[in-house]
Design a protein around this motif. Structure first.
Motif, PDB file in Angstrom:
ATOM      1  N   ILE A   1       0.787  -1.347   0.118  1.00 15.92           N
ATOM      2  CA  ILE A   1       0.145  -0.019  -0.304  1.00 15.92           C
ATOM      3  C   ILE A   1       0.718   1.027   0.114  1.00 15.92           C
ATOM      4  N   ASP A   2       1.903   1.327   0.891  1.00 11.27           N
ATOM      5  CA  ASP A   2       2.954   2.400   0.811  1.00 11.27           C
ATOM      6  C   ASP A   2       3.972   2.132   0.070  1.00 11.27           C
ATOM      7  N   ASP A   3       4.955   3.305  -0.290  1.00 16.06           N
ATOM      8  CA  ASP A   3       6.040   2.976  -1.176  1.00 16.06           C
ATOM      9  C   ASP A   3       7.094   2.130  -0.569  1.00 16.06           C
ATOM     10  N   ASP A   4       7.339   1.998   0.920  1.00 17.10           N
ATOM     11  CA  ASP A   4       8.494   1.111   1.256  1.00 17.10           C
ATOM     12  C   ASP A   4       7.899  -0.368   1.704  1.00 17.10           C
TER      13      ASP A   4
ATOM     14  N   SER B   1      -1.601  -6.287   6.505  1.00 16.56           N
ATOM     15  CA  SER B   1      -0.356  -6.448   7.191  1.00 16.56           C
ATOM     16  C   SER B   1       0.613  -5.402   7.224  1.00 16.56           C
ATOM     17  N   TRP B   2       0.777  -5.419   8.611  1.00 16.40           N
ATOM     18  CA  TRP B   2       1.657  -4.114   9.051  1.00 16.40           C
ATOM     19  C   TRP B   2       3.135  -4.595   9.563  1.00 16.40           C
ATOM     20  N   ARG B   3       4.364  -4.577   8.719  1.00 12.35           N
ATOM     21  CA  ARG B   3       5.508  -5.356   8.888  1.00 12.35           C
ATOM     22  C   ARG B   3       6.579  -3.950   8.977  1.00 12.35           C
ATOM     23  N   PRO B   4       6.700  -3.202   9.873  1.00 10.03           N
ATOM     24  CA  PRO B   4       8.055  -2.397   9.805  1.00 10.03           C
ATOM     25  C   PRO B   4       9.393  -3.259  10.167  1.00 10.03           C
ATOM     26  N   SER B   5      10.316  -2.757   9.709  1.00 16.10           N
ATOM     27  CA  SER B   5      11.734  -3.671   9.947  1.00 16.10           C
ATOM     28  C   SER B   5      12.151  -3.806  11.368  1.00 16.10           C
ATOM     29  N   ASP B   6      11.865  -2.875  12.067  1.00 21.92           N
ATOM     30  CA  ASP B   6      12.499  -3.011  13.799  1.00 21.92           C
ATOM     31  C   ASP B   6      11.382  -2.681  14.833  1.00 21.92           C
TER      32      ASP B   6
END
Length: 259
Positions: A14-17, A50-55
Motif C-alpha cells: 500500500i505504501d512506497d516502502d 499486514s503491517w510489517r516495519p523492519s524494527d
C-alpha cells in the motif's frame, strides 16, 4: 448445469516502502446441480492487511466471509431406480422435496489478528486472536415410503437450525538460548477458548407427491418442536516446550500441557 463463477486474488504493498500490504481473495458462483431445483451458489471474501516495519512489532488482520445456498440431497425410491417399477423409470435428476420449503443455507465469518514482536535475538512474543461464527438452516421435505401403486410417495418434514460462535486466544513467549553445544528453543504459552452452540430441531408431516409427475407448491403443515438446546464451553490451557538441537544434527523436543 448453468454454472457461472468468478474469482479474484489481489495483493501488493500500500505504501512506497512496503511496510503495509494487503490481499483480497474472493469468489462468486451461481449454479444448478445434477438434481432439479438444487442450486450450488456461493459468495466468499477474505481480506487481509499486514503491517510489517523492519524494527517494530508486526500485525496482520484477517477476515473471512462465506455464504452458501443449496438444498438437501434427495432420496429416491428403490422401485423405479435400482429395481423395476411398472410405471416406468424415475430420473435420477428428480427432485421430490418442496422448492419453496427446502433449504440448506450456511453463513460463516471470522475475524483474526496475528501479532508478533522480537525484543532481541533471544526473546520474542506472539499473540493470536480469532472470533468466528457459523449459522446453518437445514430444512428438508423427504420421502418415507412408496404407496401400493408404486407411484405416490409419502413424505415428512425435518428442520434443523444451528448457530455456533467462538473466541480463541493464544499467547506465547519464545526464548532462543544456547548452553554449550545444545541450542534451546523454549516456548511457553497460555491459550483460551470459548464456544457457544445453539440447536433447534422440528419435525412434522408433508403431503405425498407423484414421483413420475410431481406437483410442487403443496402446503406443508407447521412442524412440532423436537429439540431446543444451548451448550457453552470454556477452556484454558497452559503449555511449555523445549526443543534441543545438538551440533546441528540431533533434535529432541520435550513438552507438556495442562487444560
Amino acid at each position: 448445469y448453468s454454472r457461472w463463477q468468478g474469482k479474484v486474488d489481489l495483493s501488493g504493498p500500500i505504501d512506497d516502502d512496503g511496510t503495509v500490504s494487503y490481499r483480497l481473495t474472493g469468489l462468486a458462483r451461481t449454479a444448478d446441480t445434477q438434481v432439479e431445483h438444487i442450486p450450488n451458489d456461493r459468495l466468499f471474501a477474505a481480506p487481509a492487511l499486514s503491517w510489517r516495519p523492519s524494527d517494530a512489532p508486526t500485525l496482520t488482520l484477517l477476515g473471512r466471509y462465506q455464504q452458501d445456498e443449496t438444498r438437501p440431497s434427495q432420496r429416491l425410491p428403490v422401485s423405479g431406480t435400482l429395481e423395476p417399477n411398472p410405471n416406468g423409470e424415475i430420473p435420477v435428476r428428480r427432485f421430490l422435496g418442496e422448492p419453496g420449503v427446502d433449504e440448506y443455507d450456511r453463513t460463516q465469518w471470522s475475524a483474526s489478528s496475528l501479532f508478533s514482536h522480537a525484543f532481541n535475538e533471544m526473546w520474542s512474543v506472539e499473540q493470536k486472536t480469532r472470533y468466528y461464527s457459523i449459522d446453518v438452516d437445514d430444512v428438508t421435505v423427504y420421502g418415507t415410503a412408496l404407496g401400493d401403486q408404486n407411484r405416490m410417495l409419502s413424505r415428512a418434514l425435518f428442520e434443523s437450525f444451528g448457530h455456533l460462535d467462538g473466541l480463541a486466544l493464544d499467547n506465547q513467549a519464545q526464548l532462543d538460548v544456547s548452553t554449550g553445544p545444545v541450542a534451546h528453543t523454549v516456548l511457553a504459552g497460555v491459550d483460551v477458548q470459548r464456544i457457544r452452540v445453539t440447536s433447534e430441531q422440528n419435525s412434522g408431516g408433508a403431503p405425498a407427491i407423484d414421483v413420475f409427475d410431481p406437483t410442487y407448491g403443496q402446503e406443508v403443515s407447521e412442524p412440532d418442536p423436537s429439540a431446543d438446546e444451548e451448550i457453552s464451553q470454556r477452556q484454558m490451557g497452559v503449555y511449555l516446550q523445549d526443543q534441543l538441537e545438538v551440533y546441528d544434527r540431533w533434535i529432541a523436543t520435550l513438552n507438556g500441557r495442562m487444560d
